[in-house]
Design an enzyme around this catalytic site. Structure first.
Site, PDB file in Angstrom:
ATOM      1  N   LYS A   1      42.592  45.715  45.126  1.00  0.00           N
ATOM      2  CA  LYS A   1      41.431  45.022  45.686  1.00  0.00           C
ATOM      3  C   LYS A   1      40.426  46.071  46.142  1.00  0.00           C
ATOM      4  CE  LYS A   1      41.541  41.175  47.994  1.00  0.00           C
ATOM      5  NZ  LYS A   1      41.763  40.118  49.014  1.00  0.00           N
TER       6      LYS A   1
ATOM      7  N   VAL B   1      39.198  42.214  42.410  1.00  0.00           N
ATOM      8  CA  VAL B   1      40.588  42.615  42.202  1.00  0.00           C
ATOM      9  C   VAL B   1      40.772  42.999  40.735  1.00  0.00           C
ATOM     10  CG1 VAL B   1      43.009  41.959  42.377  1.00  0.00           C
ATOM     11  CG2 VAL B   1      41.336  41.025  44.003  1.00  0.00           C
TER      12      VAL B   1
ATOM     13  N   ASP C   1      43.865  32.116  58.001  1.00  0.00           N
ATOM     14  CA  ASP C   1      43.084  31.683  56.830  1.00  0.00           C
ATOM     15  C   ASP C   1      44.033  31.178  55.741  1.00  0.00           C
ATOM     16  OD1 ASP C   1      40.795  31.187  55.380  1.00  0.00           O
ATOM     17  OD2 ASP C   1      40.581  33.231  54.636  1.00  0.00           O
TER      18      ASP C   1
ATOM     19  N   GLY D   1      40.208  39.017  39.354  1.00  0.00           N
ATOM     20  CA  GLY D   1      39.528  37.982  40.132  1.00  0.00           C
ATOM     21  C   GLY D   1      38.478  38.576  41.044  1.00  0.00           C
TER      22      GLY D   1
ATOM     23  N   GLY E   1      36.724  37.651  45.000  1.00  0.00           N
ATOM     24  CA  GLY E   1      36.705  36.809  46.181  1.00  0.00           C
ATOM     25  C   GLY E   1      35.563  37.184  47.096  1.00  0.00           C
TER      26      GLY E   1
ATOM     27  N   PHE F   1      35.673  38.990  49.647  1.00  0.00           N
ATOM     28  CA  PHE F   1      35.790  40.315  50.237  1.00  0.00           C
ATOM     29  C   PHE F   1      35.886  41.439  49.223  1.00  0.00           C
ATOM     30  CE2 PHE F   1      38.177  37.342  53.094  1.00  0.00           C
ATOM     31  CZ  PHE F   1      37.098  37.092  53.914  1.00  0.00           C
ATOM     32  N   GLY F   2      35.870  41.120  47.942  1.00  0.00           N
ATOM     33  CA  GLY F   2      35.938  42.193  46.965  1.00  0.00           C
ATOM     34  C   GLY F   2      36.474  41.720  45.628  1.00  0.00           C
TER      35      GLY F   2
END
Length: 320
Positions: free
Chosen positions: A93, A80, A187, A73, A75, A77-78
């Site tokens: 990640k 995976v 979050d 995946g 996202g 922030f980075g």
């Protein structure tokens, strides 16, 4: 001694591990030692920091096999990837940003040390963290996928299974909030909950704020996140606290029951913010029993002091 031209943090790790062997084979040991010192100093200046210390959660980048062809995946922030660490299939990640400066490294080490000992079936386990790389990465236990994607792919999931998902999240949050030094998620939403092959759920993305602070995608508040934001967060000088997680949990519960984000008809952040600040709540998802919808509404108080604690939420969901 072979020449080393790379200006990457991984090179510092190589020098640290092999310095003795490199000097042993060098014809001019003093000259070789000075050369390695110059390389080390140059890399530290270029990268903006030196090597992180050795901790129980530290891992050498060479000790983790990242399967880049097995992308799990992506996202904010980075990315995976699937990987292998000590024979275990894990999720890795790879962060978008970099950790630079002694202060950033110190905070990162503190947060990793906080997450590493956590042990609860509904909280994702941290395996190890690699800071001694240009792009740090986090090694975590591997789960099937995030809950948002899972429920979109399986709309036939029955109400009992959905209640169990909510209960798992609530139990994980109770554990985090009741620690000696409580952890506030900040979050909480479906996309930050993972589901395993056995149907169990795990909360993730609650710690390691450096992931967000060092991300290229980092903004004061990422677009779309406002759907889960408690109204008190907009007050001046607000400090993140437990009631905001309870409000976000109620929004996540709506996601689980409806299969859609809260207020799916709205696209503009200002519209979403106005709705929540004005006290408006998402409608009752079709097929939701009144016995379940009533407690969810009780988790939406606009006065933080009126919000229940997660232990109360767990008790009410267990009754169902």
């Amino acid at each position: 001694m072979p020449e080393i031209h790379s200006e990457r943090l991984e090179t510092l790790q190589t020098i640290k591990k092999n310095k003795e062997a490199l000097l042993k084979t060098a014809p001019e040991k003093q000259q070789a030692s000075e050369q390695l010192d110059r390389i080390t100093e140059g890399i530290e200046q270029s990268v903006g920091r030196g090597l992180s210390g050795d901790f129980s959660w530290s891992v050498d980048p060479d000790d983790v096999e990242m399967l880049r062809e097995m992308k799990l995946g992506k996202g904010s922030f980075g990315e995976v990837f699937e990987g292998i660490w000590t024979g275990e299939r894990v999720a890795i990640k790879m962060l978008n940003g970099e950790v630079k400066g002694d202060d950033a490294v110190s905070k990162t080490e503190k947060e990793a040390s906080m997450w590493y000992p956590l042990n609860h079936p509904n909280v994702l386990r941290l395996r190890v963290v690699c800071l001694n790389a240009d792009h740090p990465f986090i090694v975590m236990e591997r789960k099937k996928q995030d809950l948002a994607k899972y429920l979109k792919a399986t709309p036939e999931t029955n109400i009992i299974a959905r209640i169990k998902m909510m209960l798992g999240i609530a139990r994980g949050m109770q554990y985090l909030h009741e620690l000696e030094k409580p952890i506030i998620h900040g979050d909480l939403k479906e996309a930050n909950v993972l589901i395993g092959d056995d149907g169990s759920v795990c909360i993730t993305d609650f710690g390691l704020a450096f992931v967000k602070a060092n991300s290229k995608a980092n903004t004061k508040r990422r677009s779309g996140d406002l759907r889960w934001v408690a109204p008190e967060k907009y007050k001046r000088c607000y400090e993140l606290d437990k009631p905001s997680d309870v409000f976000s949990f109620a929004m996540a519960a709506v996601e689980i029951l409806s299969g859609e984000v809260p207020f799916p008809e709205l696209n503009e952040d200002q519209e979403i913010r106005s709705k929540i600040a004005g006290g408006e709540k998402p409608p009752q998802p079709p097929g939701t029993p009144e016995a379940l919808w009533q407690p969810i509404q009780d988790f939406w108080h606009h006065k933080p002091e009126m919000q229940p604690e997660f232990k109360d939420i767990v008790e009410r969901l267990e009754e169902l």
